[in-house]
Design a protein around this motif. Structure first.
Motif, PDB file in Angstrom:
ATOM      1  N   UNK A 109     -16.314  47.750  12.643  1.00  0.00           N
ATOM      2  CA  UNK A 109     -15.306  47.380  11.661  1.00  0.00           C
ATOM      3  C   UNK A 109     -15.133  48.505  10.663  1.00  0.00           C
ATOM      4  N   UNK A 110     -13.946  48.577  10.042  1.00  0.00           N
ATOM      5  CA  UNK A 110     -13.659  49.661   9.110  1.00  0.00           C
ATOM      6  C   UNK A 110     -14.536  49.569   7.868  1.00  0.00           C
ATOM      7  N   UNK A 111     -14.772  48.354   7.385  1.00  0.00           N
ATOM      8  CA  UNK A 111     -15.603  48.153   6.191  1.00  0.00           C
ATOM      9  C   UNK A 111     -16.559  47.011   6.488  1.00  0.00           C
ATOM     10  N   UNK A 112     -17.821  47.228   6.259  1.00  0.00           N
ATOM     11  CA  UNK A 112     -18.798  46.173   6.498  1.00  0.00           C
ATOM     12  C   UNK A 112     -18.712  45.151   5.368  1.00  0.00           C
ATOM     13  N   UNK A 113     -19.039  43.891   5.658  1.00  0.00           N
ATOM     14  CA  UNK A 113     -18.965  42.854   4.624  1.00  0.00           C
ATOM     15  C   UNK A 113     -19.802  43.174   3.401  1.00  0.00           C
ATOM     16  N   UNK A 114     -20.920  43.840   3.582  1.00  0.00           N
ATOM     17  CA  UNK A 114     -21.793  44.128   2.446  1.00  0.00           C
ATOM     18  C   UNK A 114     -21.206  45.157   1.498  1.00  0.00           C
ATOM     19  N   UNK A 115     -20.278  45.997   1.982  1.00  0.00           N
ATOM     20  CA  UNK A 115     -19.707  47.038   1.132  1.00  0.00           C
ATOM     21  C   UNK A 115     -18.385  46.626   0.500  1.00  0.00           C
ATOM     22  N   UNK A 122      -7.874  41.065   1.363  1.00  0.00           N
ATOM     23  CA  UNK A 122      -8.189  41.259   2.784  1.00  0.00           C
ATOM     24  C   UNK A 122      -8.393  42.740   3.092  1.00  0.00           C
ATOM     25  N   UNK A 123      -9.366  43.000   3.947  1.00  0.00           N
ATOM     26  CA  UNK A 123      -9.651  44.371   4.366  1.00  0.00           C
ATOM     27  C   UNK A 123      -8.604  44.787   5.396  1.00  0.00           C
ATOM     28  N   UNK A 124      -7.581  45.490   4.921  1.00  0.00           N
ATOM     29  CA  UNK A 124      -6.490  45.957   5.781  1.00  0.00           C
ATOM     30  C   UNK A 124      -6.136  47.396   5.416  1.00  0.00           C
ATOM     31  N   UNK A 125      -6.845  48.363   5.977  1.00  0.00           N
ATOM     32  CA  UNK A 125      -6.509  49.768   5.692  1.00  0.00           C
ATOM     33  C   UNK A 125      -5.038  50.043   5.992  1.00  0.00           C
ATOM     34  N   UNK A 126      -4.379  50.719   5.042  1.00  0.00           N
ATOM     35  CA  UNK A 126      -2.952  50.981   5.183  1.00  0.00           C
ATOM     36  C   UNK A 126      -2.094  49.999   4.417  1.00  0.00           C
ATOM     37  N   UNK A 127      -2.657  48.864   4.007  1.00  0.00           N
ATOM     38  CA  UNK A 127      -1.942  47.906   3.187  1.00  0.00           C
ATOM     39  C   UNK A 127      -2.054  48.326   1.728  1.00  0.00           C
ATOM     40  N   UNK A 128      -0.940  48.324   1.005  1.00  0.00           N
ATOM     41  CA  UNK A 128      -0.933  48.874  -0.349  1.00  0.00           C
ATOM     42  C   UNK A 128      -1.870  48.112  -1.284  1.00  0.00           C
ATOM     43  N   UNK A 129      -1.995  46.806  -1.098  1.00  0.00           N
ATOM     44  CA  UNK A 129      -2.867  46.035  -1.972  1.00  0.00           C
ATOM     45  C   UNK A 129      -4.327  46.436  -1.758  1.00  0.00           C
ATOM     46  N   UNK A 130      -4.741  46.424  -0.515  1.00  0.00           N
ATOM     47  CA  UNK A 130      -6.136  46.773  -0.218  1.00  0.00           C
ATOM     48  C   UNK A 130      -6.444  48.219  -0.603  1.00  0.00           C
ATOM     49  N   UNK A 133      -6.635  48.642  -4.563  1.00  0.00           N
ATOM     50  CA  UNK A 133      -7.793  47.943  -5.136  1.00  0.00           C
ATOM     51  C   UNK A 133      -9.081  48.650  -4.719  1.00  0.00           C
ATOM     52  N   UNK A 134      -9.158  49.040  -3.462  1.00  0.00           N
ATOM     53  CA  UNK A 134     -10.340  49.752  -2.968  1.00  0.00           C
ATOM     54  C   UNK A 134     -10.537  51.069  -3.726  1.00  0.00           C
ATOM     55  N   UNK A 135      -9.435  51.779  -3.993  1.00  0.00           N
ATOM     56  CA  UNK A 135      -9.535  53.070  -4.673  1.00  0.00           C
ATOM     57  C   UNK A 135     -10.105  52.908  -6.084  1.00  0.00           C
ATOM     58  N   UNK A 136      -9.540  52.010  -6.875  1.00  0.00           N
ATOM     59  CA  UNK A 136     -10.000  51.881  -8.267  1.00  0.00           C
ATOM     60  C   UNK A 136     -11.397  51.259  -8.330  1.00  0.00           C
ATOM     61  N   UNK A 137     -11.717  50.403  -7.360  1.00  0.00           N
ATOM     62  CA  UNK A 137     -13.054  49.809  -7.336  1.00  0.00           C
ATOM     63  C   UNK A 137     -14.106  50.869  -7.013  1.00  0.00           C
ATOM     64  N   UNK A 138     -13.840  51.673  -5.988  1.00  0.00           N
ATOM     65  CA  UNK A 138     -14.803  52.714  -5.618  1.00  0.00           C
ATOM     66  C   UNK A 138     -14.860  53.824  -6.663  1.00  0.00           C
ATOM     67  N   UNK A 139     -13.761  54.042  -7.382  1.00  0.00           N
ATOM     68  CA  UNK A 139     -13.762  55.047  -8.450  1.00  0.00           C
ATOM     69  C   UNK A 139     -14.513  54.554  -9.678  1.00  0.00           C
ATOM     70  N   UNK A 140     -14.681  53.236  -9.778  1.00  0.00           N
ATOM     71  CA  UNK A 140     -15.477  52.680 -10.861  1.00  0.00           C
ATOM     72  C   UNK A 140     -14.706  52.341 -12.115  1.00  0.00           C
TER      73      UNK A 140
END
Length: 302
Positions: A109-115, A122-130, A133-140
């Motif tokens: 899978x692209x992202x494991x549930x633990x990460x 929803x984990x959907x790479x290429x979707x603007x929402x995911x 949100x993933x970018x700002x979350x991982x950037x902190x």
């Protein structure tokens, strides 16, 4: 020479090619090592050529009809009881017993549930929402409202956005001052609002209030981001006219330059409806919309 105990070899030796009476036939019994001579007149005699004495294989040498000496032979005189085989008793199979599969039994899978903690994104790479949100979350710079909830469609409050700006600045040390009546000491947003106010990034809503629980608008976000960029020493000279937006006239006078900068920098791109572009400057910004603006800002400046 392979064979049984009675196998022999004949040697036809001519002493004189012109004298048939002198013809002699020699026979060697390879199992016993005995040489037999038979002459043309019927005379027969035999002598051992090799044999086994005291457990050792010997080759005999003759002189004047008698054994003169003997020496070990390099070839064993023993006859194998079983013929050697040229093929192994078990023939290996040229193919594996189980055919390999071209695909792993479990697809990665692209992202494991633990990460990925947020159940409402929803984990959907290429979707603007995911992606945002993933970018700002991982950037902190943005976290969840709960441990497993980002709440992307919930409006962002003014206190929450001040905390976002404060995180981008690296959460510098702050000495509390009672500037706003609704910002007491020791709250999760207190240091962020005091720091942003002292830097000229935020202002109150009047009456001594900051408006910690009020939802932030898009033009307020544009102002705070531009002022933060100024404090950090970033280039904020880019401008673009927003007259092409159908609701451009709704931008507050105090926010006009901030919106021109946000549009020119690509931080605000607007939305379309019935073939027209809208900025929605006074509209409440959802948390996912904030994530989009922050992603564009960070990618441009940081």
């Amino acid at each position: 020479m392979d064979g049984g105990a009675n196998e022999t070899a004949d040697l036809d030796i001519d002493g004189d090619l012109n004298t048939q009476e002198d013809r002699e036939i020699y026979t060697i019994d390879v199992s016993t090592g005995v040489l037999t001579r038979q002459t043309s007149n019927g005379f027969v005699d035999s002598v051992p050529l090799f044999g086994r004495v005291a457990g050792e294989d010997l080759l005999f040498r003759y002189q004047d009809g008698n054994i003169a000496n003997s020496e070990p032979t390099a070839v064993s005189t023993s006859v194998p009881t079983t013929r050697p085989t040229t093929t192994p008793p078990v023939i290996p199979s040229p193919a594996p017993t189980a055919m390999p599969t071209s695909e792993p039994p479990v697809r990665p899978t692209a992202v494991s549930p633990s990460s990925w903690p947020f159940l409402d994104v929803a984990v959907k790479p290429g979707n603007w929402r995911y992606d945002n949100v993933k970018f700002v979350y991982e950037y902190g710079v943005m976290t969840g409202v709960k441990a497993d909830q980002f709440q992307p469609d919930v409006p962002l409050t003014r206190a929450q956005f001040a905390s976002v700006i404060y995180r981008m600045a690296g959460t510098p040390k702050v000495s509390y001052k009672g500037i706003f009546t609704d910002v007491p000491a020791g709250k999760w947003y207190s240091d962020a609002i005091i720091w942003a106010y002292e830097k000229g990034i935020v202002a109150g809503l009047g009456g001594g209030r900051y408006g910690v629980n009020e939802n932030i608008t898009r033009e307020q976000m544009a102002r705070m981001l531009m002022e933060f960029a100024r404090v950090q020493g970033y280039d904020t000279s880019t401008r673009a006219d927003f007259a092409n937006f159908a609701d451009g006239s709704q931008v507050s006078r105090w926010a006009a330059e901030n919106m021109r900068w946000a549009v020119g920098s690509g931080i605000i791109s607007g939305s379309t409806k019935d073939g027209k572009y809208y900025m929605n400057p006074k509209g409440e910004a959802k948390r996912v919309e904030c994530a989009v603006m922050l992603t564009k800002f960070i990618q441009k400046y940081l």
